[in-house]
Design a protein around this motif. Sequence first.
Motif, PDB file in Angstrom:
ATOM      1  N   ILE A 105     -14.621 -12.903 -45.342  1.00 35.41           N
ATOM      2  CA  ILE A 105     -14.823 -11.666 -44.591  1.00 35.41           C
ATOM      3  C   ILE A 105     -15.790 -10.808 -45.390  1.00 35.41           C
ATOM      4  N   ASN A 106     -16.565 -10.009 -44.695  1.00 32.95           N
ATOM      5  CA  ASN A 106     -17.278  -8.925 -45.352  1.00 32.95           C
ATOM      6  C   ASN A 106     -16.421  -7.684 -45.115  1.00 32.95           C
ATOM      7  N   ALA A 107     -15.701  -7.299 -46.141  1.00 34.60           N
ATOM      8  CA  ALA A 107     -14.701  -6.231 -45.980  1.00 34.60           C
ATOM      9  C   ALA A 107     -15.307  -4.875 -46.301  1.00 34.60           C
ATOM     10  N   ARG A 114     -15.229  -8.002 -37.344  1.00 31.75           N
ATOM     11  CA  ARG A 114     -14.941  -6.992 -36.307  1.00 31.75           C
ATOM     12  C   ARG A 114     -13.440  -6.738 -36.154  1.00 31.75           C
ATOM     13  N   VAL A 115     -12.739  -6.676 -37.276  1.00 29.74           N
ATOM     14  CA  VAL A 115     -11.291  -6.414 -37.247  1.00 29.74           C
ATOM     15  C   VAL A 115     -11.101  -4.920 -36.988  1.00 29.74           C
ATOM     16  N   ALA A 116     -10.428  -4.588 -35.902  1.00 30.29           N
ATOM     17  CA  ALA A 116     -10.280  -3.175 -35.554  1.00 30.29           C
ATOM     18  C   ALA A 116      -8.981  -2.933 -34.781  1.00 30.29           C
ATOM     19  N   ARG A 131      -2.682   2.507 -35.756  1.00 29.79           N
ATOM     20  CA  ARG A 131      -2.818   2.042 -37.148  1.00 29.79           C
ATOM     21  C   ARG A 131      -1.555   2.341 -37.961  1.00 29.79           C
ATOM     22  N   GLY A 132      -1.421   1.619 -39.055  1.00 35.90           N
ATOM     23  CA  GLY A 132      -0.302   1.860 -39.970  1.00 35.90           C
ATOM     24  C   GLY A 132       1.030   1.358 -39.457  1.00 35.90           C
ATOM     25  N   GLN A 133       0.964   0.457 -38.472  1.00 40.66           N
ATOM     26  CA  GLN A 133       2.212  -0.070 -37.888  1.00 40.66           C
ATOM     27  C   GLN A 133       2.252  -1.600 -37.976  1.00 40.66           C
ATOM     28  N   GLY A 134       1.393  -2.157 -38.812  1.00 36.72           N
ATOM     29  CA  GLY A 134       1.425  -3.605 -39.030  1.00 36.72           C
ATOM     30  C   GLY A 134       0.612  -4.415 -38.042  1.00 36.72           C
ATOM     31  N   ILE A 135      -0.150  -3.764 -37.156  1.00 37.13           N
ATOM     32  CA  ILE A 135      -0.875  -4.518 -36.124  1.00 37.13           C
ATOM     33  C   ILE A 135      -2.111  -5.219 -36.716  1.00 37.13           C
ATOM     34  N   GLY A 136      -2.817  -4.545 -37.613  1.00 37.18           N
ATOM     35  CA  GLY A 136      -3.941  -5.196 -38.281  1.00 37.18           C
ATOM     36  C   GLY A 136      -3.483  -6.451 -39.011  1.00 37.18           C
ATOM     37  N   LYS A 137      -2.355  -6.360 -39.680  1.00 37.57           N
ATOM     38  CA  LYS A 137      -1.811  -7.539 -40.380  1.00 37.57           C
ATOM     39  C   LYS A 137      -1.456  -8.639 -39.374  1.00 37.57           C
ATOM     40  N   GLN A 138      -0.871  -8.257 -38.249  1.00 41.35           N
ATOM     41  CA  GLN A 138      -0.517  -9.276 -37.241  1.00 41.35           C
ATOM     42  C   GLN A 138      -1.775  -9.965 -36.705  1.00 41.35           C
ATOM     43  N   GLU A 165     -16.297   6.137 -34.263  1.00 35.86           N
ATOM     44  CA  GLU A 165     -15.600   6.578 -35.482  1.00 35.86           C
ATOM     45  C   GLU A 165     -16.442   6.346 -36.741  1.00 35.86           C
ATOM     46  N   GLN A 166     -17.070   5.159 -36.823  1.00 39.28           N
ATOM     47  CA  GLN A 166     -17.753   4.811 -38.077  1.00 39.28           C
ATOM     48  C   GLN A 166     -19.279   4.911 -37.983  1.00 39.28           C
ATOM     49  N   CYS A 167     -19.794   5.326 -36.809  1.00 41.89           N
ATOM     50  CA  CYS A 167     -21.239   5.544 -36.617  1.00 41.89           C
ATOM     51  C   CYS A 167     -22.092   4.292 -36.880  1.00 41.89           C
ATOM     52  N   LYS A 205     -10.208  -2.938 -48.730  1.00 45.40           N
ATOM     53  CA  LYS A 205     -10.017  -4.024 -49.706  1.00 45.40           C
ATOM     54  C   LYS A 205      -8.530  -4.332 -49.897  1.00 45.40           C
ATOM     55  N   ALA A 206      -7.715  -3.295 -50.064  1.00 44.58           N
ATOM     56  CA  ALA A 206      -6.276  -3.520 -50.327  1.00 44.58           C
ATOM     57  C   ALA A 206      -5.580  -4.162 -49.125  1.00 44.58           C
ATOM     58  N   PHE A 207      -6.044  -3.811 -47.916  1.00 45.96           N
ATOM     59  CA  PHE A 207      -5.499  -4.418 -46.695  1.00 45.96           C
ATOM     60  C   PHE A 207      -5.693  -5.936 -46.745  1.00 45.96           C
ATOM     61  N   TYR A 208      -6.900  -6.369 -47.104  1.00 45.16           N
ATOM     62  CA  TYR A 208      -7.180  -7.816 -47.153  1.00 45.16           C
ATOM     63  C   TYR A 208      -6.532  -8.473 -48.370  1.00 45.16           C
ATOM     64  N   GLU A 209      -6.452  -7.754 -49.476  1.00 40.37           N
ATOM     65  CA  GLU A 209      -5.787  -8.329 -50.665  1.00 40.37           C
ATOM     66  C   GLU A 209      -4.332  -8.658 -50.353  1.00 40.37           C
ATOM     67  N   LYS A 210      -3.681  -7.784 -49.571  1.00 39.22           N
ATOM     68  CA  LYS A 210      -2.276  -8.042 -49.220  1.00 39.22           C
ATOM     69  C   LYS A 210      -2.122  -9.303 -48.377  1.00 39.22           C
ATOM     70  N   LEU A 211      -3.238  -9.726 -47.750  1.00 39.22           N
ATOM     71  CA  LEU A 211      -3.214 -10.959 -46.948  1.00 39.22           C
ATOM     72  C   LEU A 211      -3.622 -12.181 -47.778  1.00 39.22           C
TER      73      LEU A 211
HETATM   74  N1  COA Z   1      -6.432   0.770 -47.344  1.00 44.28           N
HETATM   75  C1  COA Z   1      -5.367   0.299 -48.055  1.00 44.28           C
HETATM   76  N2  COA Z   1      -4.300  -0.325 -47.499  1.00 44.28           N
HETATM   77  C2  COA Z   1      -4.346  -0.483 -46.185  1.00 44.28           C
HETATM   78  C3  COA Z   1      -5.403  -0.024 -45.376  1.00 44.28           C
HETATM   79  C4  COA Z   1      -6.481   0.626 -46.006  1.00 44.28           C
HETATM   80  N3  COA Z   1      -7.547   1.085 -45.330  1.00 44.28           N
HETATM   81  N4  COA Z   1      -5.139  -0.339 -44.087  1.00 44.28           N
HETATM   82  C5  COA Z   1      -3.956  -0.966 -44.095  1.00 44.28           C
HETATM   83  N5  COA Z   1      -3.481  -1.063 -45.345  1.00 44.28           N
HETATM   84  C6  COA Z   1      -2.234  -1.684 -45.784  1.00 44.28           C
HETATM   85  C7  COA Z   1      -1.042  -1.021 -45.122  1.00 44.28           C
HETATM   86  O1  COA Z   1      -0.576   0.060 -45.891  1.00 44.28           O
HETATM   87  C8  COA Z   1      -0.052  -2.161 -45.051  1.00 44.28           C
HETATM   88  O2  COA Z   1       0.572  -2.331 -46.303  1.00 44.28           O
HETATM   89  P1  COA Z   1       2.136  -2.741 -46.415  1.00 44.28           P
HETATM   90  O3  COA Z   1       2.234  -4.111 -45.747  1.00 44.28           O
HETATM   91  O4  COA Z   1       2.381  -2.796 -47.876  1.00 44.28           O
HETATM   92  O5  COA Z   1       2.889  -1.696 -45.687  1.00 44.28           O
HETATM   93  C9  COA Z   1      -0.923  -3.389 -44.815  1.00 44.28           C
HETATM   94  O6  COA Z   1      -2.231  -3.034 -45.318  1.00 44.28           O
HETATM   95  C10 COA Z   1      -1.019  -3.773 -43.344  1.00 44.28           C
HETATM   96  O7  COA Z   1      -1.502  -2.619 -42.650  1.00 44.28           O
HETATM   97  P2  COA Z   1      -1.523  -2.537 -41.054  1.00 44.28           P
HETATM   98  O8  COA Z   1      -0.658  -1.431 -40.585  1.00 44.28           O
HETATM   99  O9  COA Z   1      -1.298  -3.878 -40.471  1.00 44.28           O
HETATM  100  O10 COA Z   1      -3.062  -2.116 -40.825  1.00 44.28           O
HETATM  101  P3  COA Z   1      -3.668  -1.406 -39.525  1.00 44.28           P
HETATM  102  O11 COA Z   1      -2.996  -1.847 -38.293  1.00 44.28           O
HETATM  103  O12 COA Z   1      -3.718   0.055 -39.773  1.00 44.28           O
HETATM  104  O13 COA Z   1      -5.167  -2.006 -39.512  1.00 44.28           O
HETATM  105  C11 COA Z   1      -7.447  -1.818 -40.167  1.00 44.28           C
HETATM  106  C12 COA Z   1      -5.989  -1.946 -40.652  1.00 44.28           C
HETATM  107  C13 COA Z   1      -8.378  -1.863 -41.403  1.00 44.28           C
HETATM  108  C14 COA Z   1      -7.801  -2.989 -39.256  1.00 44.28           C
HETATM  109  C15 COA Z   1      -7.579  -0.458 -39.418  1.00 44.28           C
HETATM  110  O14 COA Z   1      -7.373   0.585 -40.337  1.00 44.28           O
HETATM  111  C16 COA Z   1      -8.895  -0.241 -38.717  1.00 44.28           C
HETATM  112  O15 COA Z   1      -9.096  -0.683 -37.591  1.00 44.28           O
HETATM  113  N6  COA Z   1      -9.833   0.468 -39.391  1.00 44.28           N
HETATM  114  C17 COA Z   1     -11.113   0.788 -38.799  1.00 44.28           C
HETATM  115  C18 COA Z   1     -11.994  -0.443 -38.660  1.00 44.28           C
HETATM  116  C19 COA Z   1     -12.198  -1.114 -39.985  1.00 44.28           C
HETATM  117  O16 COA Z   1     -12.527  -0.477 -40.988  1.00 44.28           O
HETATM  118  N7  COA Z   1     -12.024  -2.440 -39.979  1.00 44.28           N
HETATM  119  C20 COA Z   1     -12.185  -3.246 -41.160  1.00 44.28           C
HETATM  120  C21 COA Z   1     -13.531  -3.828 -41.150  1.00 44.28           C
HETATM  121  S1  COA Z   1     -13.784  -4.809 -42.621  1.00 44.28           S
END
Ligand code: COA
Length: 149
Positions: A108-110, A74-76, A82-89, A29-31, A115-121
């Motif tokens: 983390i090196n995000a 290596r968060v993936a 995606r978009g179902q809260g699994i990354g957050k879990q 996906e990300q090459c 960025k917003a995903f990690y900020e929410k954490l």
């Molecule tokens: N940009 C902004 N917000 C994001 C986001 C993004 N790329 N990905 C998730 N969020 C937000 C969600 O909207 C959600 O917000 P909410 O709690 O207000 O509803 C919250 O973060 C949790 O999201 P979640 O559903 O748990 O995330 P996910 O399961 O889709 O996993 C990643 C997120 C980044 C791990 C996933 O998109 C992924 O695997 N991406 C490809 C690999 C990658 O880029 N990894 C990160 C390496 S640093």
Amino acid sequence: MNNVTLEIVAYSEAMIAIQKIRCAVFQIEQCVDPDLDFDGQDPEAIHLLAYVEHEAIGTARIRYLSDCLAKIERVAVIPTYRGQGIGKQIMDYAIAFLSRQKISEIKINAQVHAKAFYEKLGFQQYSEEFDEAGIPHIEMRIKNPVPFL
Ligand code: COA
């Protein structure tokens, strides 16, 4: 999503599942160059897998950088989950695990897009933007993380 199971796994036993997710997400996906993804540090790292009905669908790894500082990498999550809260879990589980190990700071090196995903954490930006594996990144850190689990 409720029917998600999270586990710390031994790399020697779970490497096929971990590699399958990381190949699909980072390499295809990300090459990302496979040699950068599989950088030789996996055997010593701590690995986490997320399962839905026994299928591994998400992963992360943890490395200790010192007695008090750890790095989550290596968060993936595979695209269909995606978009179902699994990354957050996954992140909540890793943070809770590290809190129990008395780690006081996590970095983390995000990828900038996440960025917003990690900020929410609770992570905060800690560096300017830099390139890693051809993808724009920023360092982010959280101090004295409070586990959600
Ligand atoms: N940009 C902004 N917000 C994001 C986001 C993004 N790329 N990905 C998730 N969020 C937000 C969600 O909207 C959600 O917000 P909410 O709690 O207000 O509803 C919250 O973060 C949790 O999201 P979640 O559903 O748990 O995330 P996910 O399961 O889709 O996993 C990643 C997120 C980044 C791990 C996933 O998109 C992924 O695997 N991406 C490809 C690999 C990658 O880029 N990894 C990160 C390496 S640093």
